[in-house]
Design a protein around this motif. Structure first.
Motif, PDB file in Angstrom:
ATOM      1  N   SER A   1       5.167  -4.075  10.507  1.00  0.00           N
ATOM      2  CA  SER A   1       5.712  -2.736  10.751  1.00  0.00           C
ATOM      3  C   SER A   1       4.627  -1.890  11.399  1.00  0.00           C
ATOM      4  O   SER A   1       3.530  -1.765  10.855  1.00  0.00           O
ATOM      5  CB  SER A   1       6.175  -2.091   9.440  1.00  0.00           C
ATOM      6  N   ARG A   2       4.933  -1.350  12.551  1.00  0.00           N
ATOM      7  CA  ARG A   2       4.021  -0.412  13.220  1.00  0.00           C
ATOM      8  C   ARG A   2       4.574   0.998  13.073  1.00  0.00           C
ATOM      9  O   ARG A   2       5.719   1.273  13.446  1.00  0.00           O
ATOM     10  CB  ARG A   2       3.880  -0.720  14.717  1.00  0.00           C
ATOM     11  N   GLU A   3       3.764   1.885  12.508  1.00  0.00           N
ATOM     12  CA  GLU A   3       4.145   3.285  12.386  1.00  0.00           C
ATOM     13  C   GLU A   3       3.404   4.063  13.472  1.00  0.00           C
ATOM     14  O   GLU A   3       2.190   3.885  13.636  1.00  0.00           O
ATOM     15  CB  GLU A   3       3.789   3.824  11.003  1.00  0.00           C
ATOM     16  N   VAL A   4       4.131   4.901  14.196  1.00  0.00           N
ATOM     17  CA  VAL A   4       3.537   5.584  15.343  1.00  0.00           C
ATOM     18  C   VAL A   4       3.874   7.069  15.312  1.00  0.00           C
ATOM     19  O   VAL A   4       4.787   7.512  14.595  1.00  0.00           O
ATOM     20  CB  VAL A   4       4.040   4.970  16.676  1.00  0.00           C
ATOM     21  N   VAL A   5       3.123   7.827  16.108  1.00  0.00           N
ATOM     22  CA  VAL A   5       3.468   9.218  16.383  1.00  0.00           C
ATOM     23  C   VAL A   5       4.220   9.233  17.706  1.00  0.00           C
ATOM     24  O   VAL A   5       3.753   8.676  18.705  1.00  0.00           O
ATOM     25  CB  VAL A   5       2.213  10.103  16.467  1.00  0.00           C
ATOM     26  N   LEU A   6       5.385   9.848  17.699  1.00  0.00           N
ATOM     27  CA  LEU A   6       6.235   9.918  18.881  1.00  0.00           C
ATOM     28  C   LEU A   6       6.245  11.348  19.407  1.00  0.00           C
ATOM     29  O   LEU A   6       6.339  12.311  18.631  1.00  0.00           O
ATOM     30  CB  LEU A   6       7.659   9.488  18.529  1.00  0.00           C
TER      31      LEU A   6
ATOM     32  N   GLY B   1       9.472  11.393   1.469  1.00  0.00           N
ATOM     33  CA  GLY B   1       9.263  10.214   0.628  1.00  0.00           C
ATOM     34  C   GLY B   1       8.444   9.134   1.296  1.00  0.00           C
ATOM     35  O   GLY B   1       7.933   8.242   0.619  1.00  0.00           O
ATOM     36  N   TYR B   2       8.312   9.166   2.630  1.00  0.00           N
ATOM     37  CA  TYR B   2       7.480   8.186   3.315  1.00  0.00           C
ATOM     38  C   TYR B   2       6.007   8.571   3.175  1.00  0.00           C
ATOM     39  O   TYR B   2       5.666   9.745   3.137  1.00  0.00           O
ATOM     40  CB  TYR B   2       7.829   8.114   4.798  1.00  0.00           C
ATOM     41  N   ARG B   3       5.147   7.557   3.135  1.00  0.00           N
ATOM     42  CA  ARG B   3       3.725   7.790   3.027  1.00  0.00           C
ATOM     43  C   ARG B   3       2.985   7.024   4.127  1.00  0.00           C
ATOM     44  O   ARG B   3       3.413   5.946   4.528  1.00  0.00           O
ATOM     45  CB  ARG B   3       3.212   7.366   1.646  1.00  0.00           C
ATOM     46  N   TYR B   4       1.868   7.576   4.582  1.00  0.00           N
ATOM     47  CA  TYR B   4       1.174   7.027   5.732  1.00  0.00           C
ATOM     48  C   TYR B   4      -0.309   6.775   5.477  1.00  0.00           C
ATOM     49  O   TYR B   4      -1.126   6.891   6.381  1.00  0.00           O
ATOM     50  CB  TYR B   4       1.372   7.954   6.939  1.00  0.00           C
ATOM     51  N   GLY B   5      -0.643   6.403   4.257  1.00  0.00           N
ATOM     52  CA  GLY B   5      -1.979   5.937   3.931  1.00  0.00           C
ATOM     53  C   GLY B   5      -3.085   6.890   4.348  1.00  0.00           C
ATOM     54  O   GLY B   5      -2.980   8.116   4.160  1.00  0.00           O
ATOM     55  N   PRO B   6      -4.160   6.368   4.942  1.00  0.00           N
ATOM     56  CA  PRO B   6      -5.317   7.207   5.307  1.00  0.00           C
ATOM     57  C   PRO B   6      -4.972   8.336   6.276  1.00  0.00           C
ATOM     58  O   PRO B   6      -5.681   9.340   6.333  1.00  0.00           O
ATOM     59  CB  PRO B   6      -6.279   6.200   5.963  1.00  0.00           C
ATOM     60  N   PHE B   7      -3.899   8.182   7.051  1.00  0.00           N
ATOM     61  CA  PHE B   7      -3.503   9.222   7.997  1.00  0.00           C
ATOM     62  C   PHE B   7      -3.185  10.532   7.277  1.00  0.00           C
ATOM     63  O   PHE B   7      -3.328  11.618   7.850  1.00  0.00           O
ATOM     64  CB  PHE B   7      -2.297   8.749   8.809  1.00  0.00           C
TER      65      PHE B   7
ATOM     66  N   SER C   1       0.821  -1.214   0.000  1.00  0.00           N
ATOM     67  CA  SER C   1       0.000   0.000   0.000  1.00  0.00           C
ATOM     68  C   SER C   1       0.857   1.268   0.000  1.00  0.00           C
ATOM     69  O   SER C   1       0.392   2.328  -0.422  1.00  0.00           O
ATOM     70  CB  SER C   1      -0.940   0.012   1.210  1.00  0.00           C
ATOM     71  N   TRP C   2       2.106   1.150   0.468  1.00  0.00           N
ATOM     72  CA  TRP C   2       2.992   2.319   0.506  1.00  0.00           C
ATOM     73  C   TRP C   2       3.490   2.720  -0.878  1.00  0.00           C
ATOM     74  O   TRP C   2       3.986   3.816  -1.068  1.00  0.00           O
ATOM     75  CB  TRP C   2       4.204   2.042   1.393  1.00  0.00           C
ATOM     76  N   ARG C   3       3.398   1.820  -1.840  1.00  0.00           N
ATOM     77  CA  ARG C   3       3.972   2.079  -3.162  1.00  0.00           C
ATOM     78  C   ARG C   3       2.905   2.078  -4.261  1.00  0.00           C
ATOM     79  O   ARG C   3       3.223   1.941  -5.436  1.00  0.00           O
ATOM     80  CB  ARG C   3       5.039   1.033  -3.493  1.00  0.00           C
TER      81      ARG C   3
ATOM     82  N   VAL D   1       2.465   8.179  21.222  1.00  0.00           N
ATOM     83  CA  VAL D   1       1.204   8.814  21.607  1.00  0.00           C
ATOM     84  C   VAL D   1       0.054   8.445  20.669  1.00  0.00           C
ATOM     85  O   VAL D   1      -1.100   8.768  20.959  1.00  0.00           O
ATOM     86  CB  VAL D   1       1.349  10.354  21.679  1.00  0.00           C
ATOM     87  N   TYR D   2       0.374   7.758  19.559  1.00  0.00           N
ATOM     88  CA  TYR D   2      -0.696   7.357  18.635  1.00  0.00           C
ATOM     89  C   TYR D   2      -0.154   6.299  17.679  1.00  0.00           C
ATOM     90  O   TYR D   2       0.985   6.403  17.206  1.00  0.00           O
ATOM     91  CB  TYR D   2      -1.186   8.571  17.837  1.00  0.00           C
ATOM     92  N   GLU D   3      -0.944   5.265  17.413  1.00  0.00           N
ATOM     93  CA  GLU D   3      -0.568   4.258  16.420  1.00  0.00           C
ATOM     94  C   GLU D   3      -1.179   4.629  15.076  1.00  0.00           C
ATOM     95  O   GLU D   3      -2.396   4.681  14.941  1.00  0.00           O
ATOM     96  CB  GLU D   3      -1.033   2.873  16.843  1.00  0.00           C
ATOM     97  N   ILE D   4      -0.338   4.886  14.091  1.00  0.00           N
ATOM     98  CA  ILE D   4      -0.813   5.245  12.755  1.00  0.00           C
ATOM     99  C   ILE D   4      -1.287   3.997  12.012  1.00  0.00           C
ATOM    100  O   ILE D   4      -2.363   3.980  11.406  1.00  0.00           O
ATOM    101  CB  ILE D   4       0.296   5.952  11.955  1.00  0.00           C
ATOM    102  N   SER D   5      -0.460   2.943  12.049  1.00  0.00           N
ATOM    103  CA  SER D   5      -0.813   1.725  11.319  1.00  0.00           C
ATOM    104  C   SER D   5       0.011   0.555  11.829  1.00  0.00           C
ATOM    105  O   SER D   5       1.068   0.733  12.444  1.00  0.00           O
ATOM    106  CB  SER D   5      -0.577   1.903   9.814  1.00  0.00           C
ATOM    107  N   LYS D   6      -0.492  -0.641  11.572  1.00  0.00           N
ATOM    108  CA  LYS D   6       0.240  -1.884  11.817  1.00  0.00           C
ATOM    109  C   LYS D   6       0.006  -2.759  10.595  1.00  0.00           C
ATOM    110  O   LYS D   6      -1.109  -3.236  10.373  1.00  0.00           O
ATOM    111  CB  LYS D   6      -0.235  -2.586  13.076  1.00  0.00           C
ATOM    112  N   LEU D   7       1.058  -2.930   9.784  1.00  0.00           N
ATOM    113  CA  LEU D   7       0.907  -3.597   8.495  1.00  0.00           C
ATOM    114  C   LEU D   7       1.992  -4.646   8.282  1.00  0.00           C
ATOM    115  O   LEU D   7       3.134  -4.470   8.718  1.00  0.00           O
ATOM    116  CB  LEU D   7       0.983  -2.568   7.363  1.00  0.00           C
ATOM    117  N   PRO D   8       1.661  -5.742   7.594  1.00  0.00           N
ATOM    118  CA  PRO D   8       2.693  -6.725   7.246  1.00  0.00           C
ATOM    119  C   PRO D   8       3.625  -6.167   6.179  1.00  0.00           C
ATOM    120  O   PRO D   8       3.225  -5.340   5.355  1.00  0.00           O
ATOM    121  CB  PRO D   8       1.886  -7.907   6.702  1.00  0.00           C
TER     122      PRO D   8
END
Length: 241
Positions: free
Chosen positions: A101-106, A130-136, A83-85, A191-198
């Protein structure tokens, strides 16, 4: 041994290039002296043993790395969710999933945890260019979350520590590595979980045979617990997979 014989029987050994982001995301990839080291290096050493192929690391910036994959200059990008590409001119083909991979807000130690992205509206949040965070990402823009791009997580953490940013977006494994190795970051917290994706290996679409070989090798490594042991070597206990 039997798996290695099976994988190499139908194809000649070859050399493939593997994209890594220089200085961007330890413990996945970093320099140890002048040599590449980290989770990706260990995984591809084992993939080389199982497939008979040689894998050469190509360290590039995130933006340059994306362009190099699209132009065919690199063969494999590890640790990617498809989904990132999706917006790439060359989305690629993907191996089986091998980790999460878990993407978070720190935030800093005084930051509150939030349940909704709207809670960050009006704040400045750092992101690797260059990084993308989907629906966020629909929460970025005027009147929403102001996004500041930088070249790596390492630079973002420095800016967070110096209060130049309110929050940063980062992978939890990379965040854990930096917090454990740098006393200045010990108070930082999720402080927030953006996503958890395989995640899987993104491969040039012409390399269908390589994909099959990597799939078999990764399946073997997962069944034998080898992937989990590689992550644990760097202090990371893998999420259930």
């Amino acid at each position: 041994m039997l798996l290695c014989v099976f994988l190499t029987a139908g194809a000649e050994a070859a050399r493939y290039s593997v994209l890594v982001y220089h200085g961007a995301n330890p413990p996945y990839n970093y320099l140890e002296g002048s040599e590449q080291a980290g989770i990706f290096k260990d995984i591809f050493i084992r993939l080389g043993e199982l497939t008979g192929h040689e894998f050469e690391f190509v360290p590039l910036s995130v933006a340059r790395g994306h362009k190099s994959f699209e132009s065919g200059e690199v063969d494999i990008e590890p640790g990617v969710n498809s989904s990132w590409r999706q917006s790439s001119r060359v989305p690629g083909i993907y191996s089986i999933d091998y980790a999460f991979s878990r993407e978070v807000v720190l935030g800093r130690k005084d930051a509150r945890a939030y349940q909704q992205p709207e809670a960050f509206y009006g704040k400045v949040m750092g992101r690797v260019r260059g990084y993308r965070y989907g629906p966020f990402e629909r929460h970025f823009g005027t009147g929403k979350i102001a996004v500041y791009d930088n070249i790596s997580e390492r630079e973002l953490l420095v800016q967070l520590a110096h209060t130049r940013l309110d929050y940063i977006m980062i992978g939890d494994v990379t965040a854990a590595y930096y917090i454990a190795t740098n006393p200045a970051y010990r108070g930082f917290k999720e402080v927030y979980e953006i996503s958890k994706l395989p995640v899987s290996m993104r491969i040039q679409p012409s390399n269908t045979q390589l994909k099959q070989e990597i799939d078999l090798a990764l399946k073997h490594m997962l069944e034998q617990g080898e992937i989990a042991r590689i992550y644990l070597k760097y202090g990371i206990e893998m999420l259930p997979f």
